[in-house]
Design a protein around this motif. Sequence first.
Motif, PDB file in Angstrom:
ATOM      1  N   UNK A 369       0.813  -1.220   0.000  1.00  0.00           N
ATOM      2  CA  UNK A 369       0.000   0.000   0.000  1.00  0.00           C
ATOM      3  C   UNK A 369       0.843   1.266   0.000  1.00  0.00           C
ATOM      4  N   UNK A 370       2.152   1.143   0.291  1.00  0.00           N
ATOM      5  CA  UNK A 370       3.061   2.272   0.232  1.00  0.00           C
ATOM      6  C   UNK A 370       4.229   1.916  -0.683  1.00  0.00           C
ATOM      7  N   UNK A 371       4.722   2.930  -1.409  1.00  0.00           N
ATOM      8  CA  UNK A 371       5.766   2.676  -2.410  1.00  0.00           C
ATOM      9  C   UNK A 371       6.866   3.725  -2.306  1.00  0.00           C
ATOM     10  N   UNK A 372       8.100   3.271  -2.615  1.00  0.00           N
ATOM     11  CA  UNK A 372       9.266   4.146  -2.583  1.00  0.00           C
ATOM     12  C   UNK A 372      10.054   3.978  -3.885  1.00  0.00           C
ATOM     13  N   UNK A 373      10.656   5.071  -4.342  1.00  0.00           N
ATOM     14  CA  UNK A 373      11.532   5.034  -5.510  1.00  0.00           C
ATOM     15  C   UNK A 373      12.964   5.230  -5.047  1.00  0.00           C
ATOM     16  N   UNK A 374      13.838   4.294  -5.414  1.00  0.00           N
ATOM     17  CA  UNK A 374      15.259   4.360  -5.075  1.00  0.00           C
ATOM     18  C   UNK A 374      16.069   4.589  -6.355  1.00  0.00           C
ATOM     19  N   UNK A 375      17.090   5.394  -6.248  1.00  0.00           N
ATOM     20  CA  UNK A 375      18.043   5.586  -7.336  1.00  0.00           C
ATOM     21  C   UNK A 375      19.392   5.052  -6.875  1.00  0.00           C
ATOM     22  N   UNK A 376      19.831   3.979  -7.499  1.00  0.00           N
ATOM     23  CA  UNK A 376      21.081   3.320  -7.122  1.00  0.00           C
ATOM     24  C   UNK A 376      22.118   3.602  -8.190  1.00  0.00           C
ATOM     25  N   UNK A 377      23.248   4.121  -7.791  1.00  0.00           N
ATOM     26  CA  UNK A 377      24.334   4.384  -8.723  1.00  0.00           C
ATOM     27  C   UNK A 377      25.037   3.055  -9.030  1.00  0.00           C
ATOM     28  N   UNK A 378      25.049   2.670 -10.287  1.00  0.00           N
ATOM     29  CA  UNK A 378      25.619   1.367 -10.631  1.00  0.00           C
ATOM     30  C   UNK A 378      27.119   1.297 -10.364  1.00  0.00           C
TER      31      UNK A 378
END
Length: 492
Positions: A369-378
């Motif tokens: 019901x809750x969502x998060x966006x992650x940005x991972x540096x490769x």
Amino acid sequence: MLVAGALAGSALTAAPGTASAAPAAAAVASVVPSGPGVELSAASFTQMAVDDASRRVWIAGDRVYPDGSRDGELVGVLYGGAGPAVASAHMAAPLSGVAVEPDGSKVYAGQSDRIASYSHSSGFLDPLDPITAPADGCGRELVQTGGRLFFTSRPAASPEDCAGTQGSVGVAATSEGETAGEVMYTSASVHLEGGPGGLLVTAPERWSPTDDPDLGIYRVTDGADGNLLEFLGERRFAEDGTGQGMDFRDADFSADGSVLAVADGARGTVLLGGRDARFLENHYAPLPQGVAPTAVAFSPDGKWFAQGGAASGDAADLTLAFADPSVGREPLRISFEDEAAGHRVVPRGMEFSGDGQQLFVVTSDQEGTKFWLHTIQTREALAPSRFVDVTHGPAVAGGLFRVTGRLDLDGLAPTEAPRITVLRLNGPDVADLPPVPVSEDGTFVMEDVLPDRAGNVQYVLGYAGDEVHYLSEYWLVVDTVEASATVTRGSR
């Protein structure tokens, strides 16, 4: 000037190992916790799309308000470029599926009675005429491939009725002269995935444990012969008619389209030929035991492959490895287990930026019901490099200056002989010195003639990294003296 900056995105720290002490194949991959993600306002998730032209991650879903009402929300989160950090548009719920034109000028989101269309410029969305589409009650999927927009439709009075309803895959007319209509009919809910060169995958959902769905691979054509899709191959996972059929979670093509990775609920990651759907041997390290697979993604630059899942406890939910399985470096493993990070990678919740430098991951809480966006540096998955044992001789103004040291590289040996860049800073004067070769044992010797005047001189030793090693640098600060004075030295 080579200067290592602070890493952006999720804060990750990998425990280093020394290449000279143990071979890479013997190394044990550490599981690192994720940093906090950006919490999304949506209370549902179906698809995400990366817009390389305007540097945004587009996500479509429904937003629920405190009074229980909801609307559809199209959100574009900026990861570089111009305009506001978040671009959004609201429309009638339910909203599912998202796609973007390659030039970033238009964004599409699926509704139950049509496909919403918006022009996009610098973070601002302006509504355009909607695209006609058959009714859908099960959640649309949208894919942009081969210059065309494809979408699913499946009418149903409620989600519970979706398993027994006829559906279709359609194509939209998004520019003048294009023909719209259905390109195939289906008896099951179908997922779509696009690939390079106009490749398209259709992957039906399994409606019972004994069902054996038929995954199909097509190529988009110009339609001159009346057929917009050229059939390339199909695959049933239970080839002999026994055992479990495909339990689809996600799929993605490699950068050249030669491999199709499928996240299967029972089998983990399955690799197929991208142009004939034949089974391929899988040389990638699997997700940890007991982790339910949810997502797969290849980077468009051909360098990376990611597998996502739903783990319990601190087991890894994400595995990031080199797309070339012959590169024997242990993958980076990340665990999402935090109230500000989510607890699992959602199905179809991973995409790379076009340059492969960022991996975008959508996670959810246990309830979904809750969502998060992650940005991972490769680059976090690259092996560390470092300068060690750096020493120098007398620092006499106008005299020969000699620096020795060693470049330590974890993991595999570099693909090419390393070279060290040298920058000399003497007050306002900056000079690039000739690159310094590195011996097989990692040692190097740098020689220079110091400026004639006594004073402070700084050297920046830099290693730019390679295909498997991250960059590093070392600052050396010396106070030079006149030839007749006592020599002093210092380093930092």
